[in-house]
Structure formats: C-alpha cells, structure tokens
Scaffold this motif. Structure first.
Motif, short mmCIF file in Angstrom:
data_model
loop_
_atom_site.label_atom_id
_atom_site.label_comp_id
_atom_site.label_asym_id
_atom_site.label_seq_id
_atom_site.Cartn_x
_atom_site.Cartn_y
_atom_site.Cartn_z
N THR A 124 -24.94 -55.11 31.98
CA THR A 124 -26.39 -55.27 31.80
C THR A 124 -26.74 -55.01 30.34
OG1 THR A 124 -26.77 -54.50 34.06
CG2 THR A 124 -28.66 -54.50 32.55
N PRO A 125 -27.40 -55.94 29.66
CA PRO A 125 -27.75 -55.71 28.25
C PRO A 125 -28.77 -54.58 28.12
CG PRO A 125 -28.83 -57.69 29.07
CD PRO A 125 -27.88 -57.25 30.14
N THR A 126 -28.65 -53.83 27.04
CA THR A 126 -29.58 -52.74 26.78
C THR A 126 -30.86 -53.28 26.15
OG1 THR A 126 -28.60 -52.34 24.61
CG2 THR A 126 -27.65 -51.16 26.48
N GLU A 128 -32.03 -52.39 23.31
CA GLU A 128 -31.77 -52.67 21.90
C GLU A 128 -31.17 -54.05 21.72
OE1 GLU A 128 -31.03 -49.98 23.48
OE2 GLU A 128 -32.20 -48.39 22.50
N GLN A 129 -30.27 -54.45 22.63
CA GLN A 129 -29.68 -55.78 22.54
C GLN A 129 -30.70 -56.87 22.81
OE1 GLN A 129 -26.45 -55.58 25.33
NE2 GLN A 129 -25.10 -54.46 23.94
N LEU A 130 -31.70 -56.57 23.63
CA LEU A 130 -32.76 -57.55 23.92
C LEU A 130 -33.85 -57.55 22.86
CD1 LEU A 130 -33.15 -56.95 27.77
CD2 LEU A 130 -31.93 -58.81 26.64
N GLY A 131 -33.80 -56.62 21.91
CA GLY A 131 -34.82 -56.56 20.87
C GLY A 131 -36.14 -56.00 21.34
N ILE A 132 -36.11 -55.10 22.33
CA ILE A 132 -37.33 -54.50 22.88
C ILE A 132 -37.36 -53.03 22.51
CG2 ILE A 132 -38.57 -53.99 25.02
CD1 ILE A 132 -37.25 -56.43 26.24
N PRO A 133 -38.48 -52.52 22.02
CA PRO A 133 -38.56 -51.10 21.65
C PRO A 133 -38.31 -50.20 22.86
CG PRO A 133 -40.42 -52.32 20.74
CD PRO A 133 -39.73 -53.25 21.68
N ARG A 134 -37.62 -49.11 22.61
CA ARG A 134 -37.30 -48.14 23.66
C ARG A 134 -38.41 -47.11 23.72
NH1 ARG A 134 -31.98 -46.25 25.51
NH2 ARG A 134 -32.17 -44.18 26.44
N MET A 135 -38.97 -46.88 24.91
CA MET A 135 -40.11 -45.99 25.08
C MET A 135 -39.76 -44.76 25.90
SD MET A 135 -43.12 -48.83 25.76
CE MET A 135 -44.39 -47.57 25.61
N PHE A 136 -38.49 -44.41 25.98
CA PHE A 136 -38.07 -43.20 26.67
C PHE A 136 -36.93 -42.58 25.87
CE2 PHE A 136 -36.20 -46.97 28.54
CZ PHE A 136 -34.84 -46.73 28.46
N PRO A 137 -36.72 -41.28 26.02
CA PRO A 137 -35.70 -40.60 25.19
C PRO A 137 -34.30 -41.04 25.58
CG PRO A 137 -36.58 -39.11 26.85
CD PRO A 137 -37.42 -40.35 26.92
N PRO A 138 -33.33 -40.81 24.70
CA PRO A 138 -31.94 -41.15 25.03
C PRO A 138 -31.38 -40.21 26.09
CG PRO A 138 -32.05 -40.06 22.90
CD PRO A 138 -33.46 -40.29 23.32
N ASP A 139 -30.27 -40.63 26.67
CA ASP A 139 -29.61 -39.80 27.69
C ASP A 139 -29.10 -38.50 27.07
OD1 ASP A 139 -30.06 -41.69 29.65
OD2 ASP A 139 -28.20 -42.77 29.20
N ILE A 235 -41.59 -53.67 30.79
CA ILE A 235 -40.15 -53.97 30.66
C ILE A 235 -39.35 -52.67 30.66
CG2 ILE A 235 -38.40 -54.92 29.13
CD1 ILE A 235 -40.42 -57.03 28.29
N ASN A 236 -39.82 -51.65 29.95
CA ASN A 236 -39.13 -50.36 29.97
C ASN A 236 -39.13 -49.75 31.36
OD1 ASN A 236 -38.45 -48.93 27.05
ND2 ASN A 236 -39.93 -50.59 26.88
N PHE A 237 -40.24 -49.89 32.07
CA PHE A 237 -40.34 -49.35 33.43
C PHE A 237 -39.35 -50.06 34.35
CE2 PHE A 237 -42.15 -48.76 37.62
CZ PHE A 237 -42.57 -47.44 37.59
N GLN A 238 -39.28 -51.39 34.27
CA GLN A 238 -38.34 -52.14 35.09
C GLN A 238 -36.90 -51.82 34.72
OE1 GLN A 238 -39.53 -56.21 34.50
NE2 GLN A 238 -41.08 -56.13 36.11
N TYR A 239 -36.64 -51.59 33.45
CA TYR A 239 -35.27 -51.26 33.02
C TYR A 239 -34.83 -49.94 33.64
CZ TYR A 239 -31.35 -50.23 29.93
OH TYR A 239 -30.11 -49.92 29.43
#
Length: 287
Positions: A124-126, A128-139, A235-239
């Motif tokens: 599954t592409p991340t 970052e690979q899709l070019g979408i800003p990340r709105m939650f902290p890293p693991d 998109i972040n929510f669905q991810y």
C-alpha cells in the motif's frame, strides 16, 4: 431505449474497461488441440522454449506439430477433432490457453491488469508517496486518538465551509494587468458591478486610458482552501482506517467465533435438559 446518432443501441456503460475476449477461444475443440500440442511439445522436448519464441515462429511450430500429430493418434484426441474425415487446425495461438508461469510473475515482482500494475507482495503506498500531507504523528501513536482528532478537524472545517457559504455576497477581487491600472483596483471593480446592476452607462476616464478586456473578476480562494483542507483530512482519515482493517477483521472473526461457541453452549444445554427430562420420565415409568 432508442438508438443514438450513430445507430448503435444505447446500453449500460461502465467506467471499467471490458474484459478481454480471451474467453471466447476456450472452446472444446481448442482445449483438445491444446492437449495435443502439449503432448507433442513434451515428446519433442520444446515445452520450455515454446513460450519464449517469437509469435510467428511459435505459430509455425504449432502448425507443424499439430499436422504431425494429426497423422497418428495423440492421446485419443484426434478422433474428436476430425470433421468429415478432415482435420481442421486451430487458427489461434494456443499459448493464450496456457496458464501463466507464476514463477515469472514472482520474479518480475508484479503483474499488469486493466492498465494497472499490481505488485507481489501487495504494498500500500504511503501518503508521502501519494504527495498528500500527513496530518497525524509518526509511529508509534494512538490510532483511536488520531482518528478522533481528524474527525474533529473534519467537523470544524465543514462548519467553517458552511459558515462561509451562508455569508452575504462579498465583492469580487479584481485581478489582471492590462493597460489600465485604475480599472484593476477593488473600488473600480465595485463601481463596474454597480453600473451593471443599475443599467448606468460606463464612462471612460481619459486620464486612466480606455478600459480593456484584460480585467477579470475572480472569487476569493477561501472556499477552495477549506475544500482542499477537508479533502486532505478525509484522505488521512481513510488511510488510518485502512491501516486498522486487519485489526477489524481479527476482531470480527473473534466475535464470530464467540457467537458460535455461545450458540453451541445453548444448544448443548437444551439437549442436556431434554435428556434429563427423558431420564426422569423413564424413571417414573419404571416405578
């Protein structure tokens, strides 16, 4: 329904491409010819090299092997393929009927289907690979709290978007260069709009020069910003939801197994109670 302008009947349409017509060649005769061809390839030791041949060479070898096999019995398939004492050779490349070599697909790392490449193993592409800003902290982080935060963000952004849509009509911002800098100002744009509304004739300012058509009216980007932010949040929510699908499947399976155990316990209890009542009835009859 009627026909369109081209004369073709109007039917159901789909955004997905139609399936290939390969299934049409899977006839009984072609399958029998494939068995004959495979037997001849095994006999001549050319089974491995047959796949890597050029299409023209492969068709020529196929015709030659089938003609040779038609003069003798080959696994008893010739009798079923004869029509009026004449052998009708297939006019297709029988390689299309052979299943693909799975080892090649694994070695290539994926396969093509309907114009898309599907990797093996599936990845599954991340964001970052899709070019979408990340709105939650890293693991590592709390998925439940992150989903709640994104949900509140969606609701607040939707509230802001609705609030902007319910606002009174705002004057447009004029943009565009042209040769008339005075006409590009916001005050002049409002005057032009009021003149259009009242039907008054516009007068050219001799000092400012003639009004050109390069002045365009554009709306504010506030609504677009809200829509873009809402789309990114969704998109972040669905991810994150897709990341929790395995956990959801495991919990659903666990719940299903618990329900099965509960039903079996209830059925067992009913059977035991019934057996106990039968024993009591038998004991009463014995006395």
């Amino acid at each position: 329904m009627g026909d369109d302008a081209g004369g073709d009947p109007v039917g159901n349409t789909s955004v997905f491409p139609p399936p290939p017509k390969t299934y049409e060649v899977f006839t009984e005769e072609n399958v029998l010819w494939l068995q004959v061809l495979q037997a001849e390839l095994d006999r001549s030791g050319q089974r491995e090299s047959f796949r890597s041949m050029a299409p023209e060479d492969r068709r020529a070898l196929q015709t030659q092997l089938l003609q040779d096999a038609s003069h003798r019995d080959s696994d008893g398939a010739d009798d079923a393929l004869r029509k009026d004492e004449n052998v009708v050779l297939p006019d297709i490349d029988l390689l299309e009927l052979m299943p693909p070599d799975v080892s090649w697909i694994e070695q290539d790392g994926g396969y093509q289907l309907f114009g898309q490449r599907w990797p093996i193993p599936e990845a599954t592409p991340t964001l970052e690979q899709l070019g979408i800003p990340r709105m939650f902290p890293p693991d590592p982080f709390d998925y439940v709290e992150a989903l709640r935060t994104l949900l509140r963000t969606m609701l607040f952004t939707y509230y802001q978007l609705t609030n902007d849509l319910l606002q009174p009509i705002q004057p447009y911002e004029a943009s565009g260069g042209g040769s008339n800098p005075k006409a590009a100002s916001g005050t002049e744009s409002q005057e032009l709009s009021s003149n259009h509304a009242t039907g008054e004739k516009q007068h050219e300012d001799p000092e400012a020069g003639p009004i050109t058509d390069s002045v365009t009216e554009v709306s504010t980007t506030r609504l677009k910003d809200h829509l873009q932010h809402l789309e990114t949040t969704v998109i972040n929510f669905q991810y994150l939801m897709n990341q929790l699908r395995p956990v959801q499947a495991s919990a659903s399976l666990e719940t299903l197994l618990e329900e099965q155990v509960k039903r079996r316990e209830e059925q067992t209890k009913v059977l035991r109670d019934k057996c106990a009542s039968i024993r009591d009835a038998i004991e009463k009859l014995s006395f």
